[in-house]
Design a protein around this motif. Sequence first.
Motif, PDB file in Angstrom:
ATOM      1  N   LEU A  31      12.432  58.631  40.057  1.00 36.62           N
ATOM      2  CA  LEU A  31      11.296  59.515  40.300  1.00 36.62           C
ATOM      3  C   LEU A  31      10.424  59.633  39.056  1.00 36.62           C
ATOM      4  O   LEU A  31       9.193  59.603  39.134  1.00 36.62           O
ATOM      5  N   PHE A  36       6.877  60.422  40.264  1.00 37.11           N
ATOM      6  CA  PHE A  36       7.154  61.336  41.371  1.00 37.11           C
ATOM      7  C   PHE A  36       8.069  62.496  40.979  1.00 37.11           C
ATOM      8  O   PHE A  36       8.653  63.138  41.823  1.00 37.11           O
ATOM      9  N   VAL A  41       7.129  66.702  45.319  1.00 35.95           N
ATOM     10  CA  VAL A  41       8.036  65.640  45.787  1.00 35.95           C
ATOM     11  C   VAL A  41       9.406  66.226  46.109  1.00 35.95           C
ATOM     12  O   VAL A  41       9.997  65.911  47.142  1.00 35.95           O
ATOM     13  N   ALA A  44       9.205  67.999  49.393  1.00 40.12           N
ATOM     14  CA  ALA A  44       9.160  67.055  50.511  1.00 40.12           C
ATOM     15  C   ALA A  44      10.529  66.418  50.746  1.00 40.12           C
ATOM     16  O   ALA A  44      10.956  66.246  51.898  1.00 40.12           O
ATOM     17  N   LEU A  45      11.232  66.079  49.674  1.00 39.75           N
ATOM     18  CA  LEU A  45      12.584  65.525  49.812  1.00 39.75           C
ATOM     19  C   LEU A  45      13.515  66.530  50.489  1.00 39.75           C
ATOM     20  O   LEU A  45      14.304  66.166  51.363  1.00 39.75           O
ATOM     21  N   MET A  66      14.676  56.577  52.010  1.00 43.33           N
ATOM     22  CA  MET A  66      13.384  57.203  51.748  1.00 43.33           C
ATOM     23  C   MET A  66      12.576  56.294  50.844  1.00 43.33           C
ATOM     24  O   MET A  66      13.100  55.788  49.851  1.00 43.33           O
ATOM     25  N   GLN A  67      11.333  56.095  51.209  1.00 43.31           N
ATOM     26  CA  GLN A  67      10.416  55.332  50.384  1.00 43.31           C
ATOM     27  C   GLN A  67       9.199  56.200  50.108  1.00 43.31           C
ATOM     28  O   GLN A  67       8.613  56.759  51.044  1.00 43.31           O
ATOM     29  N   LEU A  68       8.832  56.299  48.849  1.00 40.60           N
ATOM     30  CA  LEU A  68       7.682  57.116  48.459  1.00 40.60           C
ATOM     31  C   LEU A  68       6.605  56.193  47.916  1.00 40.60           C
ATOM     32  O   LEU A  68       6.896  55.257  47.187  1.00 40.60           O
ATOM     33  N   SER A  69       5.377  56.469  48.262  1.00 39.54           N
ATOM     34  CA  SER A  69       4.278  55.667  47.708  1.00 39.54           C
ATOM     35  C   SER A  69       3.072  56.555  47.487  1.00 39.54           C
ATOM     36  O   SER A  69       2.885  57.571  48.175  1.00 39.54           O
ATOM     37  N   LYS A  70       2.267  56.187  46.533  1.00 43.97           N
ATOM     38  CA  LYS A  70       1.064  56.946  46.199  1.00 43.97           C
ATOM     39  C   LYS A  70      -0.119  56.297  46.877  1.00 43.97           C
ATOM     40  O   LYS A  70      -0.202  55.131  47.066  1.00 43.97           O
TER      41      LYS A  70
END
Length: 70
Positions: A31, A36, A41, A44-45, A66-70
Motif C-alpha cells: 500500500l 494507497f 483506502v 474501503a478495504l 483485491m486490486q486497487l488502481s488509481k
Amino acid sequence: MLPARTGFARYDFIAGEDAASEFIRAILPALTASGFNNYGVFRALSGAITAYNEHRPSSGPPMLLMQLSK
C-alpha cells in the motif's frame, strides 16, 4: 497506460493468530509503495472485507482478491 507505482501483497489466513494485525503488516508495504496508505483506502478495504465475510461461500478455503488502481 500502466500506473507508475505498483505493489503486491499476499496474506494467508492462519486460524488462531491475530489475523487483523498480520493482514495489515502483510499489505502495508504494498500500500505504501503504490501510494494507497491512507484512511480512505483502509475504510474501503474494511467495507470490502466485511461484505465478503457476510456473504462468503461455506465450502472450501476463503479467498479474497483485491486490486486497487488509481
